[in-house]
Design an enzyme around this catalytic site. Structure first.
Site, PDB file in Angstrom:
ATOM      1  N   LYS A 107      14.597   4.966 -10.776  1.00 44.67           N
ATOM      2  CA  LYS A 107      13.497   5.082  -9.818  1.00 44.67           C
ATOM      3  C   LYS A 107      13.593   3.967  -8.770  1.00 44.67           C
ATOM      4  O   LYS A 107      13.501   4.220  -7.572  1.00 44.67           O
ATOM      5  CB  LYS A 107      12.140   5.050 -10.540  1.00 44.67           C
ATOM      6  CG  LYS A 107      10.970   5.213  -9.568  1.00 44.67           C
ATOM      7  CD  LYS A 107       9.598   5.123 -10.194  1.00 44.67           C
ATOM      8  CE  LYS A 107       8.534   5.026  -9.097  1.00 44.67           C
ATOM      9  NZ  LYS A 107       7.203   4.683  -9.588  1.00 44.67           N
ATOM     10  N   ASP A 154       0.878  -1.163   0.000  1.00 44.46           N
ATOM     11  CA  ASP A 154       0.000   0.000   0.000  1.00 44.46           C
ATOM     12  C   ASP A 154       0.914   1.210   0.000  1.00 44.46           C
ATOM     13  O   ASP A 154       1.913   1.253   0.721  1.00 44.46           O
ATOM     14  CB  ASP A 154      -0.921   0.036   1.215  1.00 44.46           C
ATOM     15  CG  ASP A 154      -2.036   1.042   0.988  1.00 44.46           C
ATOM     16  OD1 ASP A 154      -2.769   0.912  -0.013  1.00 44.46           O
ATOM     17  OD2 ASP A 154      -2.174   1.988   1.784  1.00 44.46           O
TER      18      ASP A 154
HETATM   19  P1  IMP Z   1      -2.749   1.826  -3.611  1.00 43.11           P
HETATM   20  O1  IMP Z   1      -2.956   0.947  -4.792  1.00 43.11           O
HETATM   21  O2  IMP Z   1      -3.897   1.911  -2.687  1.00 43.11           O
HETATM   22  O3  IMP Z   1      -1.446   1.521  -2.919  1.00 43.11           O
HETATM   23  O4  IMP Z   1      -2.657   3.297  -4.226  1.00 43.11           O
HETATM   24  C1  IMP Z   1      -1.490   3.971  -4.338  1.00 43.11           C
HETATM   25  C2  IMP Z   1      -1.701   5.239  -5.127  1.00 43.11           C
HETATM   26  O5  IMP Z   1      -0.600   6.093  -4.782  1.00 43.11           O
HETATM   27  C3  IMP Z   1      -1.601   4.995  -6.650  1.00 43.11           C
HETATM   28  O6  IMP Z   1      -2.833   5.044  -7.240  1.00 43.11           O
HETATM   29  C4  IMP Z   1      -0.736   6.132  -7.128  1.00 43.11           C
HETATM   30  O7  IMP Z   1      -1.551   7.189  -7.493  1.00 43.11           O
HETATM   31  C5  IMP Z   1       0.074   6.547  -5.912  1.00 43.11           C
HETATM   32  N1  IMP Z   1       1.413   5.922  -5.983  1.00 43.11           N
HETATM   33  C6  IMP Z   1       1.891   4.879  -5.266  1.00 43.11           C
HETATM   34  N2  IMP Z   1       3.148   4.567  -5.617  1.00 43.11           N
HETATM   35  C7  IMP Z   1       3.467   5.427  -6.598  1.00 43.11           C
HETATM   36  C8  IMP Z   1       4.648   5.580  -7.387  1.00 43.11           C
HETATM   37  O8  IMP Z   1       5.633   4.837  -7.298  1.00 43.11           O
HETATM   38  N3  IMP Z   1       4.596   6.578  -8.268  1.00 43.11           N
HETATM   39  C9  IMP Z   1       3.531   7.399  -8.431  1.00 43.11           C
HETATM   40  N4  IMP Z   1       2.401   7.289  -7.758  1.00 43.11           N
HETATM   41  C10 IMP Z   1       2.368   6.297  -6.820  1.00 43.11           C
END
Ligand code: IMP
Length: 204
Positions: free
Chosen positions: A182, A67
């Site tokens: 990255k 997450d």
């Molecule tokens: P999750 O799927 O609930 O973890 O959502 C994480 C959200 O944070 C994603 O939809 C992205 O918008 C943002 N996010 C997480 N990691 C990254 C990254 O490495 N680069 C850019 N945005 C990220």
């Protein structure tokens, strides 16, 4: 060694597969599974655990879930755990597009900077990895990476908020960084390397 990766986000799957070449990674899609457990946690760690536990209970495979999100200091830590649904907050309980989320973040930060009469653009990405082993033991690993929110989108590499995040480590936005650059400094790269250290000890 088979590892269940509890996400259908193709960018995360790609990044994590590249970082874990020794593991056979399977995802919900390989099981035609479209379930997406509700992220009800208040922290990245809680949400990662919710996702990992849900799929561990279903398939009984060693499982990891991530997450992650972006934390902006001037916005009191927002969007944080709401990063994926930032533009939809208070409207609908579902994820919003990356573009809509970026537009909202630029707007909110501009307003706060104006109100505070400063240009505090400090931010960090955070990533929590939850791992549940074959016996049901849970582990948590957190990675962070620090930088600034840019004033406009720069570059097209990566996903989500990458093109508006100027990395302090790379001295350039993630939007123009190569995958390798990255991964070498990212929140996810750092969390995965902690996971690998622990897991290599356990399985070697
Ligand atoms: P999750 O799927 O609930 O973890 O959502 C994480 C959200 O944070 C994603 O939809 C992205 O918008 C943002 N996010 C997480 N990691 C990254 C990254 O490495 N680069 C850019 N945005 C990220």
């Amino acid at each position: 060694m088979k590892l269940f990766l509890a996400t259908n986000n193709k960018h995360k799957i790609h990044e994590i597969k590249e970082m874990l070449p020794k593991w056979e990674i399977v995802t919900p899609k390989d099981f035609n599974d479209t379930d997406d457990p509700e992220e009800t946690g208040m922290t990245f760690e809680e949400n990662a655990y919710i996702k990992a536990k849900y799929f561990y209970d279903k398939y009984h495979l060693p499982t990891i879930a991530d997450d992650s999100g972006i934390v902006v200091d001037a916005l009191g830590g927002m969007p944080g755990v709401y990063s994926a649904r930032y533009a939809n907050l208070g409207i609908a309980n579902c994820n919003s597009s990356d573009e809509a989320n970026r537009v909202k973040l630029f707007k909110e930060l501009e307003e706060v900077n104006k109100k505070n009469n400063d240009n505090n653009r400090s931010a960090h990405f955070a990533c929590a990895i939850a791992f549940i082993d074959e016996d049901g033991n849970a582990y948590s690993f957190v990675g962070k990476t620090f930088g600034e929110i840019t004033y406009e989108e720069i570059g097209e590499n990566g996903f989500g908020y990458d093109c508006m995040f100027l990395s302090h480590d790379l001295n350039k936005p993630f939007g123009i960084a190569s995958e390798e650059e990255k991964a070498s400094v990212s929140h996810r790269g750092r969390a995965i390397r902690k996971f690998k250290e622990e897991i290599d000890k356990k399985y070697n």
